[in-house]
Write a protein that holds these residues in place. Structure first.
Motif, PDB file in Angstrom:
ATOM      1  N   LEU A   1      80.149  43.812  38.470  1.00 59.47           N
ATOM      2  CA  LEU A   1      81.374  44.490  38.041  1.00 59.47           C
ATOM      3  C   LEU A   1      81.940  45.204  39.258  1.00 59.47           C
ATOM      4  O   LEU A   1      81.358  46.183  39.732  1.00 59.47           O
ATOM      5  CB  LEU A   1      81.090  45.487  36.923  1.00 59.47           C
ATOM      6  CG  LEU A   1      80.555  44.931  35.598  1.00 59.47           C
ATOM      7  CD1 LEU A   1      80.254  46.077  34.634  1.00 59.47           C
ATOM      8  CD2 LEU A   1      81.542  43.946  34.971  1.00 59.47           C
ATOM      9  N   GLY A   2      83.039  44.715  39.789  1.00 56.72           N
ATOM     10  CA  GLY A   2      83.544  45.279  41.035  1.00 56.72           C
ATOM     11  C   GLY A   2      82.511  45.049  42.124  1.00 56.72           C
ATOM     12  O   GLY A   2      81.995  43.947  42.290  1.00 56.72           O
ATOM     13  N   LYS A   3      82.152  46.106  42.843  1.00 57.39           N
ATOM     14  CA  LYS A   3      81.143  45.996  43.895  1.00 57.39           C
ATOM     15  C   LYS A   3      79.742  46.344  43.387  1.00 57.39           C
ATOM     16  O   LYS A   3      78.776  46.315  44.154  1.00 57.39           O
ATOM     17  CB  LYS A   3      81.508  46.929  45.057  1.00 57.39           C
ATOM     18  CG  LYS A   3      82.787  46.532  45.775  1.00 57.39           C
ATOM     19  CD  LYS A   3      83.074  47.471  46.937  1.00 57.39           C
ATOM     20  CE  LYS A   3      84.347  47.055  47.671  1.00 57.39           C
ATOM     21  NZ  LYS A   3      84.629  47.961  48.818  1.00 57.39           N
ATOM     22  N   GLN A   4      79.617  46.672  42.100  1.00 63.96           N
ATOM     23  CA  GLN A   4      78.347  47.157  41.545  1.00 63.96           C
ATOM     24  C   GLN A   4      77.645  46.085  40.714  1.00 63.96           C
ATOM     25  O   GLN A   4      78.249  45.469  39.830  1.00 63.96           O
ATOM     26  CB  GLN A   4      78.604  48.387  40.670  1.00 63.96           C
ATOM     27  CG  GLN A   4      77.377  48.949  39.992  1.00 63.96           C
ATOM     28  CD  GLN A   4      76.397  49.560  40.963  1.00 63.96           C
ATOM     29  OE1 GLN A   4      76.760  50.400  41.786  1.00 63.96           O
ATOM     30  NE2 GLN A   4      75.152  49.138  40.886  1.00 63.96           N
ATOM     31  N   LEU A   5      76.378  45.867  40.980  1.00 67.21           N
ATOM     32  CA  LEU A   5      75.550  45.055  40.100  1.00 67.21           C
ATOM     33  C   LEU A   5      75.055  45.945  38.961  1.00 67.21           C
ATOM     34  O   LEU A   5      74.717  47.114  39.171  1.00 67.21           O
ATOM     35  CB  LEU A   5      74.325  44.500  40.843  1.00 67.21           C
ATOM     36  CG  LEU A   5      74.449  43.196  41.621  1.00 67.21           C
ATOM     37  CD1 LEU A   5      73.069  42.763  42.104  1.00 67.21           C
ATOM     38  CD2 LEU A   5      75.089  42.090  40.812  1.00 67.21           C
ATOM     39  N   VAL A   6      75.013  45.387  37.761  1.00 70.43           N
ATOM     40  CA  VAL A   6      74.455  46.094  36.605  1.00 70.43           C
ATOM     41  C   VAL A   6      73.407  45.178  35.984  1.00 70.43           C
ATOM     42  O   VAL A   6      73.692  44.026  35.659  1.00 70.43           O
ATOM     43  CB  VAL A   6      75.544  46.434  35.564  1.00 70.43           C
ATOM     44  CG1 VAL A   6      74.911  47.112  34.347  1.00 70.43           C
ATOM     45  CG2 VAL A   6      76.617  47.329  36.179  1.00 70.43           C
ATOM     46  N   HIS A   7      72.198  45.690  35.863  1.00 73.51           N
ATOM     47  CA  HIS A   7      71.082  44.922  35.310  1.00 73.51           C
ATOM     48  C   HIS A   7      70.981  45.214  33.815  1.00 73.51           C
ATOM     49  O   HIS A   7      70.904  46.374  33.401  1.00 73.51           O
ATOM     50  CB  HIS A   7      69.789  45.328  36.022  1.00 73.51           C
ATOM     51  CG  HIS A   7      68.600  44.523  35.631  1.00 73.51           C
ATOM     52  ND1 HIS A   7      67.605  45.018  34.804  1.00 73.51           N
ATOM     53  CD2 HIS A   7      68.216  43.272  35.953  1.00 73.51           C
ATOM     54  CE1 HIS A   7      66.672  44.094  34.647  1.00 73.51           C
ATOM     55  NE2 HIS A   7      67.011  43.022  35.325  1.00 73.51           N
ATOM     56  N   VAL A   8      71.002  44.172  33.001  1.00 75.97           N
ATOM     57  CA  VAL A   8      70.893  44.312  31.545  1.00 75.97           C
ATOM     58  C   VAL A   8      69.588  43.651  31.124  1.00 75.97           C
ATOM     59  O   VAL A   8      69.369  42.473  31.405  1.00 75.97           O
ATOM     60  CB  VAL A   8      72.080  43.641  30.817  1.00 75.97           C
ATOM     61  CG1 VAL A   8      72.005  43.909  29.316  1.00 75.97           C
ATOM     62  CG2 VAL A   8      73.413  44.130  31.390  1.00 75.97           C
ATOM     63  N   SER A   9      68.721  44.401  30.453  1.00 80.92           N
ATOM     64  CA  SER A   9      67.414  43.850  30.089  1.00 80.92           C
ATOM     65  C   SER A   9      67.049  44.181  28.649  1.00 80.92           C
ATOM     66  O   SER A   9      67.689  45.016  27.998  1.00 80.92           O
ATOM     67  CB  SER A   9      66.332  44.404  31.025  1.00 80.92           C
ATOM     68  OG  SER A   9      66.018  45.745  30.694  1.00 80.92           O
ATOM     69  N   ASP A  10      65.983  43.539  28.169  1.00 78.87           N
ATOM     70  CA  ASP A  10      65.453  43.893  26.857  1.00 78.87           C
ATOM     71  C   ASP A  10      64.546  45.105  27.002  1.00 78.87           C
ATOM     72  O   ASP A  10      64.399  45.674  28.095  1.00 78.87           O
ATOM     73  CB  ASP A  10      64.741  42.693  26.210  1.00 78.87           C
ATOM     74  CG  ASP A  10      63.504  42.230  26.978  1.00 78.87           C
ATOM     75  OD1 ASP A  10      62.968  42.998  27.803  1.00 78.87           O
ATOM     76  OD2 ASP A  10      63.063  41.083  26.749  1.00 78.87           O
TER      77      ASP A  10
END
Length: 283
Positions: free
Chosen positions: A36-45
């Motif tokens: 998202l933009g310059k930012q990574l976002v980690h989505v996990s269980d």
């Protein structure tokens, strides 16, 4: 093992105040990264530890999401909600961040140092038993071994500018190269003992796109702010604990991560503790 609780890293708080368009960056067994933009976002269980730049959602929700999307599929973030799209540009999953508990993953320096010598702690003894040098993914050339030896000593007279870090960033293979995992472990210990200011400033210019992977860049950028993954924070903060079984369990949990990622991080933690033991002896 991580708590079975839906939550998000406090590191993302300011970032998530704005709307973004992005895409699925990478996909794993229990999680994915979005850009998202310059930012990574980690989505996990809920089975995964909370990432320094991540959020955790219900297991069924995550499993459904992983089946619905592929790398480069469009993602939109607005009104505190993530919208995931398929290749036909239709929404296939909606993840609301409203109910996620904000969790502070910042390492706080120890307010006071116990009288216990670090070398005599249960933590150090258990960590030192592990064959980390044998199992690390870090290519142990003569130069690397010499640099690790230098990092284990304090004061580090040869490291006035810490340019030695340039040797480790991006070294090794994997989505998070072993040298980066090693540095995260090492600097986490220095942060805990309030010795991170100069090393962190020295690391900053080596965190570059051409130097390592996108995912490692995200972790190293978090490290500049003293933010680490949930399992690293939990482990590091038990350094003076006398609960041998709990420490063994946390170490075993760390060893499970990645091909050698957990091992490389623990190796960095071990060398960081050795540096602080050296500092004790000098003091």
């Amino acid at each position: 093992m991580p708590e079975q609780q839906a939550k998000k890293s406090g590191y993302l708080t300011d970032f998530l105040k704005e709307d973004y368009s992005g895409f699925v960056h990478s996909i794993f067994t229990h999680s994915l990264n979005i850009q998202l933009g310059k930012q990574l976002v980690h989505v996990s269980d809920l089975l995964e530890p909370l990432s320094a730049f991540g959020l955790k959602i219900g297991n069924e929700k995550m499993a459904s999401l992983l089946k619905a999307v592929k790398i480069n599929h469009f993602v939109n973030y607005q009104n505190n909600t993530l919208f995931f799209y398929n290749h036909l540009n239709k929404i296939v999953s909606i993840v609301s961040l409203e109910a996620l508990i904000t969790t502070d993953l910042t390492l706080k320096p120890i307010d006071f140092l116990p009288n216990d010598q670090l070398g005599e702690t249960v933590f150090y003894k258990e960590l030192n038993k592990l064959p980390l040098k044998m199992k690390t993914g870090l290519p142990l050339s003569t130069e690397t071994i010499n640099h690790i030896d230098e990092l284990s000593k304090y004061p580090q007279e040869k490291l006035s500018d810490y340019s030695i870090f340039n040797h480790f960033v991006g070294r090794g293979i994997g989505l998070t190269p072993s040298g980066d995992d090693f540095l995260i472990g090492y600097l986490s210990v220095l942060t805990l003992f309030g010795q991170q200011k100069e090393p962190i400033q020295a690391l900053r210019p080596f965190i570059r796109t051409e130097q390592t992977t996108d995912i490692s860049l995200a972790y190293l950028t978090c490290l500049l702010h003293g933010v680490v993954n949930e399992n690293i924070k939990d482990l590091i903060e038990s350094i003076y604990s006398n609960d041998q079984k709990a420490i063994q369990s946390k170490l075993e949990w760390m060893l499970l991560f990645g091909h050698t990622s957990g091992t490389d991080t623990l190796y960095g933690i071990l060398i960081g503790i050795k540096a602080m033991i050296s500092k004790e002896n000098v003091g």
